[in-house]
Every structure is written in structure tokens, then in C-alpha cells.
Design an enzyme around this catalytic site. Structure first.
Site, PDB file in Angstrom:
ATOM      1  N   GLU A  57       0.724  -1.105  -0.052  1.00 20.63           N
ATOM      2  CA  GLU A  57       0.101  -0.237   0.034  1.00 20.63           C
ATOM      3  C   GLU A  57       0.984   1.080   0.099  1.00 20.63           C
ATOM      4  OE1 GLU A  57      -2.393  -3.094   2.550  1.00 20.63           O
ATOM      5  OE2 GLU A  57      -0.155  -2.714   2.027  1.00 20.63           O
ATOM      6  N   ALA A 159      11.433 -36.937  -8.762  1.00 19.76           N
ATOM      7  CA  ALA A 159      11.713 -37.133 -10.159  1.00 19.76           C
ATOM      8  C   ALA A 159      11.906 -38.750 -10.411  1.00 19.76           C
ATOM      9  CB  ALA A 159      12.785 -36.674 -10.329  1.00 19.76           C
ATOM     10  N   THR A 166      13.121 -43.991  -9.039  1.00 22.07           N
ATOM     11  CA  THR A 166      13.830 -43.025  -8.841  1.00 22.07           C
ATOM     12  C   THR A 166      15.370 -43.031  -9.068  1.00 22.07           C
ATOM     13  OG1 THR A 166      14.020 -43.187  -6.331  1.00 22.07           O
ATOM     14  CG2 THR A 166      12.026 -41.947  -7.228  1.00 22.07           C
ATOM     15  N   THR A 201      19.876 -39.404   2.077  1.00 18.94           N
ATOM     16  CA  THR A 201      20.041 -38.756   1.223  1.00 18.94           C
ATOM     17  C   THR A 201      21.668 -38.128   1.266  1.00 18.94           C
ATOM     18  OG1 THR A 201      17.974 -38.504   0.727  1.00 18.94           O
ATOM     19  CG2 THR A 201      19.562 -36.792  -0.345  1.00 18.94           C
ATOM     20  N   ASP A 205      24.543 -38.766  -1.328  1.00 16.11           N
ATOM     21  CA  ASP A 205      24.848 -37.979  -2.367  1.00 16.11           C
ATOM     22  C   ASP A 205      25.647 -36.734  -1.852  1.00 16.11           C
ATOM     23  OD1 ASP A 205      23.189 -39.318  -3.953  1.00 16.11           O
ATOM     24  OD2 ASP A 205      21.362 -37.960  -3.488  1.00 16.11           O
ATOM     25  N   LEU A 209      22.417 -28.763  -1.796  1.00 14.40           N
ATOM     26  CA  LEU A 209      21.094 -28.457  -1.532  1.00 14.40           C
ATOM     27  C   LEU A 209      20.848 -26.879  -1.208  1.00 14.40           C
ATOM     28  CD1 LEU A 209      19.311 -30.840  -0.936  1.00 14.40           C
ATOM     29  CD2 LEU A 209      19.247 -30.219   1.592  1.00 14.40           C
ATOM     30  N   THR A 298      11.922 -43.401   1.767  1.00 13.42           N
ATOM     31  CA  THR A 298      11.361 -43.656   3.062  1.00 13.42           C
ATOM     32  C   THR A 298      10.904 -42.421   3.810  1.00 13.42           C
ATOM     33  OG1 THR A 298      13.094 -45.423   3.363  1.00 13.42           O
ATOM     34  CG2 THR A 298      11.853 -44.577   5.313  1.00 13.42           C
ATOM     35  N   ALA A 302       7.047 -41.658   4.779  1.00 10.12           N
ATOM     36  CA  ALA A 302       6.620 -41.161   5.931  1.00 10.12           C
ATOM     37  C   ALA A 302       5.805 -39.931   6.022  1.00 10.12           C
ATOM     38  CB  ALA A 302       7.942 -41.173   6.860  1.00 10.12           C
TER      39      ALA A 302
END
Length: 366
Positions: A57, A159, A166, A201, A205, A209, A298, A302
Site C-alpha cells: 500500500e 523425479a 527414482t 540422502t 549424495d 542443497l 522412506t 513417511a
């Protein structure tokens, strides 16, 4: 018959488009747009660009100047009525002499929640609420989830192949989808308040992130690692760069001093897994509106089983990986068709050769 005219609809749509420009920069505040018009002539417009800065505004009133007197202000969210880091926008509209305010929806934030509308009406300003309310709620579903439900809006990114896989059995997964799909993921990461993953993960990997959109200013999302026993601390990439990193661990786990990291204990259930509802409540308390999840089958399973997933962002590549490859989700415990989890397609589009689906659980009805 609707009380709103075609001009009202046109200008509120314009305000919503303005609001969306701040999708990457305004959190934890909501996205808000404002258009000020004399009839169908726009005399001022603006959007809330970042927390602590002027609200929509204020930008619109600055642009309108004296032409705001007697005008209609179209706002996507109720003007604030309290003194925070900025003065109340309701008072700014009153002082400018606006004659009418059309708002898409009320603001459920406790310090506002009808107070802005009350101030405007007390000043003799006509207030009409509800124009394009569904679009306004969709725009700020993360903020509204945090305020109304006490938890963020949770988006799980997946993906996979056409047969729902996956990664190969040995963990190989780069790259299932093409460059266009991977670039699109960066846009979604950039709008999230937090990117969440699990220990498995990180160990597999060692991901960075972070959000890396191709263009545009954004606030780096917090990286959240669910690591009950803090097994991932030797994986350093998740602590690199400007984004913060929060490790959530079990309540009795010793916490080291580690530069660039925060730690917080979270309740663990009898099966040794995190209380995921408590995780989300903790993130909401930190001002997180949207959580973007990139994790293994997993943890994703969950979250879905716990009823904490608001959206699945599924990228499907035109390939088949075979029945020995890893599935999209695990642990759902579905054995009969009656147990199948229904999903609704919110959006579907092609990104080069890949299909992107936005899927949501059906809205609950009372």
C-alpha cells in the site's frame, strides 16, 4: 449477483500479479499487491518486496500522490492495523483519503485479523472483501498454513521414470530428468523457506542443497537435515555457501560445536523415527512458510503417510528403469485398492521432454 464489476476483477488480478513478484524475497511475510485506481485508470501500484520494508500500500500511495484521494485501493490481503517494523497500512490509506478498499481476503495473522478493516470502516471508507479470494489464498498458501495450521505448506519433489522409479538398485540416479526440469526445481527451491532432506540422502549424495535459480534476487532457504544420530557431519557440502544449515537430531544426542550449523533436538517415536509433526511445528515457529522436501523414498513416504504433504511436485521422464530400481515412495503400507491415496492434478505441463505434475490430496470436507 456479484457486487464486483469487471473493472474490479481486472484490477485485483493486476494486484495479484504484482504480489507474486516477491515470491522469492518477502518471506516470512505474505506476498501482497496493491493497485490504486480512479475508475478504471491506475494511478498507483506496488507490492511488498521484503520483510521489514514498505508494504504494498505504501508503494502504491507514493506513486498515486494526491490522486489517491477518493480512489479505490485494491489489495490482495487485509491492510495491517498494527505497528511492527512499519506503521499500519490501514492508517496510511485513511490519511491518503482513499474512498474505497477492495480486499481479496482478511489477514488471519493475530495482530491484524479484521483490525485493518475495522479501522478503515471507522474512518468512513467503504470496504468490500472476497474478490478473487481463492486466488489470493493460493498465492499465500504457505503463510496461511503457518498461521492457521501451525505448520508450513509441505511440498515433496520427486523425479522418476514412467514406471515410478527414482534410482537404479545401486543408487545411480543422475540424471533421470533433463536440464529444463532441473532448472525448474531451482525456482521452487528459491521460493521455499527451507529445503528438507534426510540423513540417507546426505550420506549417499553429499548434496549442496541450495537454490540456484537462473536469474532474480532471492533469500537463500534454510537447509534442514533430519539426522537422528548426527551421522552426516562429515558431509560438508550441505554446510557450504550462504544458506544456513539446521540439523534436527534425537533429544539425547551429544551436539558438537560446528561452524556454519545449528542443532535442535526433536522427539523420536517408539520406532526410532522422528515425530514429523513436531518437526513441522518447529519449522513454523522459526517463520518457515513453505518446506521443499528432496529426500529418499522412506522419508517422503513417511511424510505422506503422516498426512503432512500438501503437494507432490513430480517430474516424470520418458524412460523405463525396471522393477529392480528404487521406488518413488516407501513405507505407505498399501495392500488393497481401498487403501490407495487419491491425488488431484493441480497443474500439468511439459518441460522439454519431461512431464511435471503438481498433485495434491483432495481437500477435506466437513
Amino acid at each position: 449477483m456479484s457486487q464486483f464489476t469487471a473493472t474490479d476483477h481486472l484490477l485485483m488480478a493486476r494486484a495479484l500479479r504484482l504480489a507474486e513478484r516477491a515470491a522469492w524475497t518477502t518471506r516470512p511475510n505474505p506476498m501482497v499487491g496493491c493497485v490504486i485506481a480512479q475508475g478504471d485508470e491506475v494511478v498507483g501500484e506496488g507490492w511488498h518486496q521484503r520483510a521489514g520494508g514498505p508494504h504494498a500500500e505504501v508503494f502504491a500511495l507514493r506513486q498515486a500522490g494526491e490522486r489517491a484521494r477518493g480512489a479505490t485501493a485494491y489489495v490482495t490481503l487485509e491492510p495491517c492495523a498494527h505497528y511492527g517494523r512499519t506503521p499500519p497500512c490501514a492508517l496510511a490509506l485513511i490519511d491518503a483519503g482513499v474512498g474505497r478498499v477492495v480486499a481479496a481476503m482478511a489477514d488471519p495473522f493475530p495482530d491484524v485479523d479484521g483490525g485493518g478493516f475495522a479501522l478503515l470502516r471507522q474512518a468512513g471508507i467503504s470496504v468490500e472483501v472476497g474478490l478473487m479470494a481463492a486466488q489470493a489464498r493460493e498465492l499465500n498458501h504457505g503463510f496461511l498454513s503457518r498461521i492457521e495450521r501451525g505448520r508450513p505448506f509441505v511440498r515433496v519433489k520427486l523425479a522418476g521414470s514412467l514406471d515410478g522409479r527414482t534410482a537404479m538398485a545401486n543408487g545411480e540416479s543422475k540424471w533421470i530428468t533433463g536440464e529444463a526440469a532441473r532448472a525448474d526445481v531451482q525456482q521452487w527451491r528459491a521460493r521455499a523457506g527451507a529445503i528438507l532432506t534426510g540423513a540417507a540422502t546426505v550420506l549417499a549424495d553429499d548434496p549442496l542443497l541450495t537454490a540456484r535459480p537462473e536469474a532474480g534476487e532471492f533469500l537463500p532457504p534454510l537447509r534442514v537435515v533430519l539426522d537422528a544420530r548426527l551421522r552426516t557431519l562429515d558431509c560438508k557440502r550441505v554446510r557450504e555457501g550462504d544458506a544456513g544449515t539446521l540439523y534436527l537430531h534425537g533429544p539425547a544426542v551429544p551436539v558438537p560445536a560446528l561452524e556454519g550449523a545449528e542443532f535442535a533436538g526433536v522427539g523420536v517415536q517408539g520406532d526410532g523415527r522422528f515425530d514429523l509433526a513436531e518437526v513441522m511445528a518447529m519449522l513454523a515457529a522459526r517463520g518457515i512458510n513453505e518446506v521443499h522436501v528432496e529426500a529418499g523414498p522412506t522419508l517422503c513416504g513417511a511424510l505422506l503417510k503422516a498426512g503432512l504433504v500438501d503437494e507432490l511436485l513430480l517430474y516424470m521422464a520418458p524412460l523405463l528403469m525396471g522393477d529392480s530400481a528404487r521406488p518413488l515412495l516407501a513405507g505407505l503400507g498399501i495392500e488393497h485398492m481401498a487403501q490407495a491415496l487419491p491425488l488431484e492434478v493441480h497443474d500439468a505441463r511439459m518441460l522439454d521432454k519431461d512431464l511435471r505434475l503438481q498433485l495434491r490430496p483432495p481437500a477435506k470436507t466437513n
